[in-house]
Design a protein around this motif. Structure first.
Motif, PDB file in Angstrom:
ATOM      1  N   TYR A 646       0.848  -1.199   0.000  1.00  0.00           N
ATOM      2  CA  TYR A 646       0.000   0.000   0.000  1.00  0.00           C
ATOM      3  C   TYR A 646       0.879   1.242   0.000  1.00  0.00           C
ATOM      4  O   TYR A 646       1.876   1.316   0.724  1.00  0.00           O
ATOM      5  N   GLY A 648       0.718   5.823  -1.145  1.00  0.00           N
ATOM      6  CA  GLY A 648      -0.055   6.953  -1.646  1.00  0.00           C
ATOM      7  C   GLY A 648       0.482   8.272  -1.153  1.00  0.00           C
ATOM      8  O   GLY A 648       1.387   8.335  -0.306  1.00  0.00           O
ATOM      9  N   TYR A 669      -3.766  10.528  -4.194  1.00  0.00           N
ATOM     10  CA  TYR A 669      -3.681   9.251  -4.907  1.00  0.00           C
ATOM     11  C   TYR A 669      -3.218   8.182  -3.932  1.00  0.00           C
ATOM     12  O   TYR A 669      -2.195   8.337  -3.261  1.00  0.00           O
ATOM     13  N   TYR A 670      -3.989   7.107  -3.830  1.00  0.00           N
ATOM     14  CA  TYR A 670      -3.625   5.981  -2.978  1.00  0.00           C
ATOM     15  C   TYR A 670      -3.902   4.679  -3.729  1.00  0.00           C
ATOM     16  O   TYR A 670      -4.886   4.571  -4.461  1.00  0.00           O
ATOM     17  N   LYS A 671      -3.016   3.710  -3.534  1.00  0.00           N
ATOM     18  CA  LYS A 671      -3.184   2.434  -4.220  1.00  0.00           C
ATOM     19  C   LYS A 671      -2.802   1.281  -3.297  1.00  0.00           C
ATOM     20  O   LYS A 671      -1.806   1.355  -2.575  1.00  0.00           O
ATOM     21  N   GLU A 673      -1.998  -2.682  -3.772  1.00  0.00           N
ATOM     22  CA  GLU A 673      -1.767  -3.780  -4.706  1.00  0.00           C
ATOM     23  C   GLU A 673      -1.948  -5.111  -3.981  1.00  0.00           C
ATOM     24  O   GLU A 673      -1.530  -5.272  -2.839  1.00  0.00           O
ATOM     25  N   ASP A 694      -6.639  -4.959  -7.047  1.00  0.00           N
ATOM     26  CA  ASP A 694      -5.803  -3.761  -7.001  1.00  0.00           C
ATOM     27  C   ASP A 694      -6.742  -2.571  -6.879  1.00  0.00           C
ATOM     28  O   ASP A 694      -7.573  -2.347  -7.767  1.00  0.00           O
ATOM     29  N   TRP A 695      -6.584  -1.841  -5.802  1.00  0.00           N
ATOM     30  CA  TRP A 695      -7.531  -0.754  -5.497  1.00  0.00           C
ATOM     31  C   TRP A 695      -6.809   0.577  -5.650  1.00  0.00           C
ATOM     32  O   TRP A 695      -5.905   0.904  -4.888  1.00  0.00           O
ATOM     33  N   SER A 696      -7.227   1.381  -6.633  1.00  0.00           N
ATOM     34  CA  SER A 696      -6.652   2.715  -6.854  1.00  0.00           C
ATOM     35  C   SER A 696      -7.726   3.766  -6.597  1.00  0.00           C
ATOM     36  O   SER A 696      -8.873   3.613  -7.038  1.00  0.00           O
ATOM     37  N   SER A 697      -7.354   4.821  -5.895  1.00  0.00           N
ATOM     38  CA  SER A 697      -8.304   5.906  -5.641  1.00  0.00           C
ATOM     39  C   SER A 697      -7.644   7.254  -5.919  1.00  0.00           C
ATOM     40  O   SER A 697      -6.479   7.472  -5.595  1.00  0.00           O
ATOM     41  N   TYR A 698      -8.431   8.134  -6.554  1.00  0.00           N
ATOM     42  CA  TYR A 698      -7.980   9.471  -6.903  1.00  0.00           C
ATOM     43  C   TYR A 698      -8.999  10.474  -6.360  1.00  0.00           C
ATOM     44  O   TYR A 698     -10.205  10.230  -6.398  1.00  0.00           O
ATOM     45  N   SER A 723     -12.550   5.830  -7.862  1.00  0.00           N
ATOM     46  CA  SER A 723     -11.891   4.602  -7.424  1.00  0.00           C
ATOM     47  C   SER A 723     -12.145   3.510  -8.456  1.00  0.00           C
ATOM     48  O   SER A 723     -13.258   3.377  -8.967  1.00  0.00           O
TER      49      SER A 723
END
Length: 827
Positions: A646, A648, A669-671, A673, A694-698, A723
């Motif tokens: 993790y 971000g 931005y956080y991700k 994996e 895989d979780w990506s959030s903007y 997300s």
């Protein structure tokens, strides 16, 4: 805003040794109190015959030959240091039959360089300010604050145990003037803005403060010692207020609003009229009521993607539920968003449909009919609060596709929400509270009742404290089978001096549930917790202040008693003399058993084993006195013997173009994996399916304001949360014995692409004291689909294909004071 303040062991609540110990400690503490503020400054209140004109020019007869409050002392950063000779402050205090009047002269060798940023009411920007705290009961705990900035902006707050409630608003007058020697503030605070007894001679606790932004320093008239106690215990004294009578405190806030909504090609026009009411039942108790409430102009919720087992909590935006609720917030049993929130839908509308029926209308919100608050505090420290709200019955409309007929199903019945609080404060630093919340619903829906006994007791010097609570909940429905639960918490702490710390224990049993009117994410847990920290109380080297602390939590399932994991961490925070603030956090979690992610309930004994984790977080904030300032943060987590990773960052620059215009932008931005989480309950009862994702959030957000003057402002707010969560068809079955995952052939598409877009413009004009005209435009779009592999630009293109909602709203609120009306009619 804080302008002044600075084991799996089960312990049953009926344990005689524990009860005896607590009662003994309470008894010893109660009988060892005294006045912490023994060297109080005092001034005499002077009655005047003619009120001064509130214009910032102190040439009125009322200000001549009046004793001065002077010789201010530094509160921060160098606590106890005398005020500089070239930045002296003098204050005068007078009164008549209608109000108190305060004037302050604040000397400054460079008056043209005094920071004076324009802001909206109750917001302090880059500016000097003058603050008055007034405590008519002189109880050391519950003053009122009145603030005026060097640009003329007003702020006010109601304080309880050092917590400042800036949602509370009073109607009062102020004016400022920049002179060749500094600046001047002049205030008129009518008695209707205060609560005081009807006595022939009175003495009030009072303190005055001044913020000098260029020096990064704050000063107070009566010295506030930051080594012990809380700042509200350090008031000075204004004596000999004679023959003042509490006025009839009755104010009306009638409103009218109109709204146009454009949504997916449909246009809806709506209007409403209503009124808020404030009435002083007695000298100390006030009734607040909202009749035909209208909350159409509340701010957007910060909605984000939620794939976890718990609901998302939102901050309250409605003023009625944020203003003057300090009594009702005791014990964290009141989550006001329950009132007028989503329908309870206890019996699941879809389960009541026949094969031919579909839902054609299902309201997402429950309408509120009215709400009242009665609250106040006697001079002996006894606070009493009663809150009541009523919501309408809410229905879903169901269509039979064969007969083309409709019927209604109740999703939320007629409901009554009630809170009662009794809070006894004593010795300026302690309190014992009894609070009860109750929800009664009509028909076959469930009712709920929660009661809490709370205590906070400190010793004479306010250096040590005992905190604790015992709470019970009872839930019943049409089956007449009540479900009763309980929770307990106690801690002992030291919060004075350079070394501070706390040790405590808490638990909630498996049936404790305050969520009909409160909010609790998980129960059936127990924790042994504590922290120890070191801080400096005066500047040292390059630092204005810094602190370092170590914490730990040992976590257990309560029933059956099961060790679930251990958390510990080290955190440090500092601010340099050049106003750069920064912090570092190091956190460690052992392998832990998560009994909530499998969505089976803690009684099942089924858990998901989360890996050992090390987390590092750093943040920083530059000097807000400069036109350009930047906040930033980054974070990274490592997982032992697990591919999960993790990371971000966030960056938020802000720029002040002029004292009237500023903009602030933020990007996050956080991700995560190789994250693992619950996705489904398969056809077999024991087949609990997890997925690797895989979780990506903007998050992009922009806010800005332009103040035309201190009474009118235009603001813009924008926020886009995005997300995307691709699973890539990697699914697992949870081993219900050891909490580990086993590769599985499960197939399904659980990819997620989530968007929440909000844009708003808001114009506020305070055209008269307490009266406002608010014009609002809002644009919102949301989407939830499985297109989780889109790029940023592709996602925006896809988002704008969804229907958008545009709202235009105009609201007029007018303040009517009974006393002013009475004078007009008498004339």
């Amino acid at each position: 805003m804080c302008l002044l303040k600075t084991s799996n062991l089960y312990i049953p609540p009926q344990n005689k040794n524990l009860t005896t110990t607590l009662l003994f400690l309470l008894f010893v503490s109660i009988h060892s109190f005294g006045q912490i503020n023994v060297n109080r400054k005092k001034i005499d209140a002077i009655r005047i015959q003619k009120a001064p004109k509130i214009d910032g020019v102190l040439d009125d007869v009322a200000w001549k030959n009046i004793p001065e409050a002077k010789n201010f002392v530094m509160l921060r950063p160098d606590n106890g240091k005398p005020e500089p000779k070239d930045h002296k402050t003098t204050v005068k205090f007078v009164y008549d039959d209608n109000a108190i009047y305060i004037s302050a002269i604040m000397y400054d060798p460079n008056p043209t360089k005094i920071p004076a940023e324009f802001t909206t009411r109750d917001n302090i920007g880059n500016t000097d300010f003058f603050i008055v705290t007034i405590n008519p009961n002189d109880d050391g705990q519950n003053p009122f604050e009145f603030i005026v900035t060097a640009s003329g902006v007003q702020a006010d707050a109601k304080v309880s145990n050092s917590d400042e409630d800036y949602n509370w608003s009073a109607v009062w007058e102020s004016a400022i003037k920049i002179t060749d020697k500094g600046w001047v503030a002049e205030l008129k605070i009518p008695y209707s803005a205060l609560r005081f007894a009807n006595l022939p001679i009175q003495s009030w606790g009072v303190n005055f403060g001044r913020r000098i932004e260029n020096l990064n320093a704050q000063f107070t008239w009566n010295y506030i010692d930051n080594k012990q106690g809380i700042w509200t215990q350090y008031d000075g004294l204004v004596e000999n207020l004679k023959n003042i009578t509490p006025p009839t405190r009755l104010a009306f806030y009638p409103y009218a609003s109109g709204t146009l909504t454009f949504n997916d090609g449909k246009t809806l026009a709506d209007w409403s009229v209503g009124m808020d009411l404030k009435y002083g039942i007695t000298e100390n108790f006030t009734l607040d009521a909202t009749l035909i409430p209208d909350f159409g102009q509340t701010a957007f919720d910060n909605v984000t993607l939620n794939l976890g087992p718990f609901e998302q909590q939102f901050s309250e935006q409605r003023q009625f539920f944020t203003e003057g609720t300090e009594l009702f917030s005791k014990g964290r049993l009141f989550y006001s968003r329950r009132i007028g929130g989503s329908p309870i839908d206890q019996f699941d509308v879809k389960s009541q449909l026949t094969n031919n029926e579909i839902i054609i209308n299902n309201p997402e919100k429950v309408d509120m009919i009215n709400a009242i608050k009665v609250s106040g505090r006697l001079k002996n420290g006894l606070g009493i609060g009663v809150f009541n709200a009523i919501t309408k019955e809410t229905h879903a409309t169901v269509l039979d596709t064969l007969t083309n007929t409709t019927r209604e199903l109740t999703t939320n019945p007629f409901s009554n929400y009630n809170i009662m609080v009794v809070d006894q404060q004593f010795n300026q630093n302690s309190a014992i509270t009894l609070i009860n919340t109750n929800v009664i619903r009509d028909g076959r829906f469930r009712d709920a009742n929660v009661t809490g006994l709370l205590w906070h007791v400190e010793n004479k010097s306010s250096s040590y404290n005992i905190d604790g609570s015992f709470k019970t909940s009872s839930i019943s429905d049409d089956s007449n089978n009540p479900n009763t639960g309980y929770a307990f918490d106690t801690s002992i702490g030291k919060h004075s001096g350079k070394w501070v710390g706390e040790i405590g224990y808490n638990f909630e049993n498996k049936d404790y549930n305050p969520n009909d009117l409160g909010i609790l994410f998980s129960n059936n847990e127990q924790t042994i917790y504590g922290h120890v920290g070191y801080r400096i109380l005066k500047p040292k080297g390059i630092f204005n202040n810094y602190s370092i602390s170590l914490y730990y939590n040992a976590n257990f399932l309560h029933n059956p008693s099961t060790y679930t994991g251990f958390e510990s961490g080290l955190s440090a925070w500092a601010q340099t003399k050049k106003r750069f603030a920064f912090g570092l956090n190091l956190n460690y979690d052992t392998v832990n058993k998560d009994f909530f992610e499998p969505r089976q309930g803690t009684r099942s004994g089924i858990f998901f084993e989360r890996p050992e984790k090390i987390n590092v977080n750093h943040w920083g904030s530059t000097d807000y006195r400069k036109k350009l300032a930047v906040d930033y943060e980054w974070e990274v987590s490592f997982y032992k013997k697990n591919p999960k990773f993790y990371y971000g960052f966030e960056i938020s620059p802000r720029y002040r173009f002029t004292n009237q215009f500023s903009l602030s932008y933020s990007f996050e931005y956080y991700k995560t994996e190789n994250d693992y989480g619950w996705v489904s309950q398969d056809s077999q009862p024991n087949d609990i399916i997890f997925g690797q994702r895989d979780w990506s959030s903007y998050k992009n957000s922009l806010s800005g304001k332009y103040n035309f003057n201190t009474k009118a402002a235009l603001s813009i707010t924008f926020r886009h949360n995005w997300s995307k969560v691709p699973y890539n068809n990697q699914y697992y079955k949870l081993n219900t014995t050891n909490g580990k995952l086993i590769a599985d052939t499960y197939t399904g598409n659980h990819d997620v692409n989530f968007n929440s877009w909000n844009l708003g413009f808001n114009y506020v004009w305070q055209f008269a004291p307490g009266s406002q005209l608010i014009a609002l435009y809002r644009n919102s779009i949301s989407s939830f689909n499985n297109r989780a592999n889109l790029s940023f630009s592709e996602n925006l293109t896809d988002l704008f294909k969804n229907p958008k909602k545009d709202v235009f709203s105009l609201r007029l609120v007018y303040f009517i004071d009974y006393n002013q009306m009475k004078h007009v009619f008498n004339k």
